[in-house]
Scaffold this motif. Structure first.
Motif, PDB file in Angstrom:
ATOM      1  N   ASP A  66       0.849  -1.195   0.000  1.00  0.00           N
ATOM      2  CA  ASP A  66       0.000   0.000   0.000  1.00  0.00           C
ATOM      3  C   ASP A  66       0.886   1.247   0.000  1.00  0.00           C
ATOM      4  OD1 ASP A  66      -2.575  -1.217   0.121  1.00  0.00           O
ATOM      5  OD2 ASP A  66      -2.230  -1.681   2.232  1.00  0.00           O
ATOM      6  N   ARG A 122      -2.555  -4.042  -9.488  1.00  0.00           N
ATOM      7  CA  ARG A 122      -2.685  -5.342  -8.828  1.00  0.00           C
ATOM      8  C   ARG A 122      -3.045  -6.362  -9.904  1.00  0.00           C
ATOM      9  NH1 ARG A 122      -2.661  -4.501  -3.205  1.00  0.00           N
ATOM     10  NH2 ARG A 122      -3.393  -2.442  -2.592  1.00  0.00           N
ATOM     11  N   ARG A 182      -1.995  10.552   3.983  1.00  0.00           N
ATOM     12  CA  ARG A 182      -3.374  10.250   3.566  1.00  0.00           C
ATOM     13  C   ARG A 182      -4.380  10.576   4.665  1.00  0.00           C
ATOM     14  NH1 ARG A 182      -3.110   4.628  -0.023  1.00  0.00           N
ATOM     15  NH2 ARG A 182      -1.795   5.533  -1.650  1.00  0.00           N
ATOM     16  N   LYS A 191      -8.319   7.977  -0.121  1.00  0.00           N
ATOM     17  CA  LYS A 191      -7.466   6.832  -0.449  1.00  0.00           C
ATOM     18  C   LYS A 191      -7.195   5.965   0.766  1.00  0.00           C
ATOM     19  CE  LYS A 191      -4.571   7.483  -4.364  1.00  0.00           C
ATOM     20  NZ  LYS A 191      -3.214   7.271  -4.812  1.00  0.00           N
ATOM     21  N   ASP A 196      -5.521  -0.599   5.775  1.00  0.00           N
ATOM     22  CA  ASP A 196      -4.112  -0.407   5.407  1.00  0.00           C
ATOM     23  C   ASP A 196      -3.215  -0.520   6.649  1.00  0.00           C
ATOM     24  OD1 ASP A 196      -5.148   0.086   2.906  1.00  0.00           O
ATOM     25  OD2 ASP A 196      -4.726   2.238   2.909  1.00  0.00           O
TER      26      ASP A 196
HETATM   27 MG    MG Z   1      -5.537   0.983  -0.908  1.00  0.00          MG
END
Ligand code: MG
Ligand code: AMP
Length: 267
Positions: A66, A122, A182, A191, A196
């Motif tokens: 991430d 991904r 973020r 985001k 995460d």
């Molecule tokens: Mg993400």
């Protein structure tokens, strides 16, 4: 550029790869940014040729932890290309229908057609990464997948697809800064997902899963590149350069025009 390419079956220890490396660029960061703009124009021309010729298929795979910079690469490296011939396919947690099929089912549907360049944000590699780290299937199932993936990619390359795979390698410290950003910057909050932070706790497990993936699935026909990605400008510079170098090797040509049109005058 070859120094970043993983040789088939090369044993990888990611902690030995410097995420801040900028060794192929000896000028300033600003000069690198203007170089990327130049490379961008070159990529636009090559992509136009790819689209016009309708012969080759290009698949670019982006994998990273991430905040590794996948979205940034898509924005910067591919800026200005013709959207008619370029597509991004993002792979999230599989839907119930996708789950009812084998893991390559959804992937194969998104592979490029003739003249097309597709970027995987991904990919099928999640099925030996997140799936492994979270024990979503037993070890005997995920560990068979390296072989399937190599066979699948061999089939694609035999049938005319060029595959380039980039692992954007960041440090744990840089991930910390980027995740904090973020949270702190209102325009970046969309985001952020609290998941995460849970994934971050599994950093070491992911690094191990990435190391095995790199060793087992970097092949002559579909190589992995380990891209030092703590510095965005160097990451973009390397990826642009590698893609351009590989596209040039295809020796693409515009299709033959209709015969005898050179001297036509449009009334
Ligand atoms: Mg993400
Ligand atoms: P993002 O790329 O931030 O939108 O997040 C997508 C999420 O989907 C990530 O947490 C991935 O690990 C997850 N994901 C992608 N593919 C798979 C898969 N095959 N199985 C489970 N999770 C996946």
């Amino acid at each position: 550029m070859d120094k970043y390419r993983v040789k088939p079956d090369e044993k990888i220890n990611l902690s030995k790869f410097d995420t801040k490396d900028t060794s192929l660029w000896d000028k300033s960061k600003e000069k690198a940014k203007s170089e990327v703009i130049k490379l961008n124009e070159e990529l636009e021309k090559l992509q136009e040729l790819l689209y016009a010729e309708r012969k080759h298929k290009i698949l670019i795979v982006l994998q990273a932890m991430d905040t590794g910079g996948k979205d940034g690469v898509i924005r910067s490296v591919f800026e200005g290309v013709n959207p008619a011939g370029v597509r991004v396919a993002s792979f999230k947690v599989p839907s119930p229908i996708e789950m009812d099929h084998d893991y390559l089912w959804r992937i194969h549907q998104q592979t490029p057609s003739k003249g097309e360049l597709v970027i995987f944000n991904r990919s099928h590699y999640e099925d030996v990464l997140v799936v492994r780290v979270h024990n979503l299937v037993p070890k005997n199932i995920w560990s068979s997948r390296y072989e399937h993936i190599n066979a699948f990619e061999k089939m694609l390359t035999d049938e005319g697809t060029t595959i380039l795979k980039f692992f954007l390698h960041i440090s744990k410290d840089v991930q910390k800064e980027r995740l904090q950003e973020r949270i702190d910057m209102p325009e970046k909050r969309w985001k952020f997902s609290s998941g995460d932070l849970k994934e971050r706790l599994l950093w070491e497990d992911y690094q191990k899963a990435y190391e095995d993936m790199l060793q087992k699935t970097s092949t002559e026909n579909a190589p992995w590149y380990i891209i030092p990605a703590d510095r965005n400008w160097y990451r973009n510079y390397l990826i642009s350069s590698i893609i351009i170098k590989e596209l040039k090797k295809l020796d693409m040509k515009y299709p033959q025009p209709e015969e005898g049109i050179e001297n036509l005058k449009v009334e």
